[in-house]
Design a protein around this motif. Structure first.
Motif, PDB file in Angstrom:
ATOM      1  N   ARG A  10     -28.687 -77.922 -36.391  1.00  0.00           N
ATOM      2  CA  ARG A  10     -27.318 -77.776 -35.895  1.00  0.00           C
ATOM      3  C   ARG A  10     -27.054 -78.744 -34.741  1.00  0.00           C
ATOM      4  NH1 ARG A  10     -23.506 -75.438 -32.734  1.00  0.00           N
ATOM      5  NH2 ARG A  10     -21.662 -74.743 -33.839  1.00  0.00           N
ATOM      6  N   GLU A  11     -27.998 -78.844 -33.826  1.00  0.00           N
ATOM      7  CA  GLU A  11     -27.816 -79.776 -32.709  1.00  0.00           C
ATOM      8  C   GLU A  11     -27.766 -81.210 -33.216  1.00  0.00           C
ATOM      9  OE1 GLU A  11     -26.696 -81.040 -29.289  1.00  0.00           O
ATOM     10  OE2 GLU A  11     -26.955 -78.902 -29.662  1.00  0.00           O
ATOM     11  N   ARG A  12     -28.624 -81.535 -34.168  1.00  0.00           N
ATOM     12  CA  ARG A  12     -28.601 -82.876 -34.763  1.00  0.00           C
ATOM     13  C   ARG A  12     -27.289 -83.112 -35.506  1.00  0.00           C
ATOM     14  NH1 ARG A  12     -33.273 -83.127 -38.493  1.00  0.00           N
ATOM     15  NH2 ARG A  12     -32.595 -85.270 -38.791  1.00  0.00           N
ATOM     16  N   LEU A  14     -24.383 -81.667 -34.811  1.00  0.00           N
ATOM     17  CA  LEU A  14     -23.330 -81.833 -33.811  1.00  0.00           C
ATOM     18  C   LEU A  14     -23.348 -83.229 -33.193  1.00  0.00           C
ATOM     19  CD1 LEU A  14     -23.378 -78.390 -31.981  1.00  0.00           C
ATOM     20  CD2 LEU A  14     -21.697 -79.233 -33.627  1.00  0.00           C
ATOM     21  N   ARG A  15     -24.536 -83.789 -33.032  1.00  0.00           N
ATOM     22  CA  ARG A  15     -24.651 -85.147 -32.488  1.00  0.00           C
ATOM     23  C   ARG A  15     -24.222 -86.200 -33.504  1.00  0.00           C
ATOM     24  NH1 ARG A  15     -30.044 -83.725 -30.904  1.00  0.00           N
ATOM     25  NH2 ARG A  15     -30.739 -85.202 -32.470  1.00  0.00           N
ATOM     26  N   GLY A  16     -24.088 -85.802 -34.765  1.00  0.00           N
ATOM     27  CA  GLY A  16     -23.710 -86.751 -35.809  1.00  0.00           C
ATOM     28  C   GLY A  16     -24.888 -87.520 -36.362  1.00  0.00           C
ATOM     29  N   ASP A  17     -26.074 -86.916 -36.286  1.00  0.00           N
ATOM     30  CA  ASP A  17     -27.289 -87.545 -36.810  1.00  0.00           C
ATOM     31  C   ASP A  17     -27.066 -87.963 -38.263  1.00  0.00           C
ATOM     32  OD1 ASP A  17     -29.885 -87.381 -38.398  1.00  0.00           O
ATOM     33  OD2 ASP A  17     -30.660 -87.299 -36.340  1.00  0.00           O
ATOM     34  N   LYS A  18     -27.189 -89.234 -38.525  1.00  0.00           N
ATOM     35  CA  LYS A  18     -26.889 -89.763 -39.859  1.00  0.00           C
ATOM     36  C   LYS A  18     -27.789 -89.190 -40.950  1.00  0.00           C
ATOM     37  CE  LYS A  18     -24.562 -94.018 -38.503  1.00  0.00           C
ATOM     38  NZ  LYS A  18     -23.973 -93.446 -37.356  1.00  0.00           N
ATOM     39  N   ARG A  61     -16.730 -85.436 -33.916  1.00  0.00           N
ATOM     40  CA  ARG A  61     -17.566 -84.354 -33.391  1.00  0.00           C
ATOM     41  C   ARG A  61     -16.810 -83.026 -33.375  1.00  0.00           C
ATOM     42  NH1 ARG A  61     -22.379 -83.759 -30.002  1.00  0.00           N
ATOM     43  NH2 ARG A  61     -22.285 -81.658 -29.152  1.00  0.00           N
ATOM     44  N   ARG A  64     -17.213 -81.324 -36.576  1.00  0.00           N
ATOM     45  CA  ARG A  64     -18.558 -80.745 -36.719  1.00  0.00           C
ATOM     46  C   ARG A  64     -18.700 -79.485 -35.863  1.00  0.00           C
ATOM     47  NH1 ARG A  64     -19.486 -86.167 -36.152  1.00  0.00           N
ATOM     48  NH2 ARG A  64     -20.451 -85.943 -34.086  1.00  0.00           N
ATOM     49  N   GLU A  65     -18.110 -79.500 -34.671  1.00  0.00           N
ATOM     50  CA  GLU A  65     -18.201 -78.344 -33.787  1.00  0.00           C
ATOM     51  C   GLU A  65     -17.438 -77.134 -34.323  1.00  0.00           C
ATOM     52  OE1 GLU A  65     -16.835 -79.973 -30.085  1.00  0.00           O
ATOM     53  OE2 GLU A  65     -18.863 -80.551 -29.486  1.00  0.00           O
TER      54      GLU A  65
END
Length: 72
Positions: A10-12, A14-18, A61, A64-65
């Protein structure tokens, strides 16, 4: 779907981890395409909307949030 088993996904996400976004894309693309196709019957229109959904997911973001769990 490793993102479902990854406690830090989830944290990844939210950061937009590709890598996370790509895995979500691969897991949900066909269902998203089918859903768009029930409303948009022209293939080009359907595909444009699907592309926009994933582009927004990757670039916004706040979108995603807004995810609160459950299905993507």
């Amino acid at each position: 779907m490793t993102w479902l088993r990854d406690p830090g996904w989830r944290e990844r996400f939210l950061r937009g981890d590709k890598d996370v976004i790509e895995e979500i894309y691969r897991a949900t693309f066909e269902e998203t395409r089918r859903a768009a196709g029930t409303v948009l019957h022209e293939p080009a229109d359907r595909d444009a909307v699907v592309q926009e959904v994933y582009l927004d997911l990757l670039s916004r973001r706040e979108l995603r949030e807004s995810h609160r769990g459950g299905q993507m």
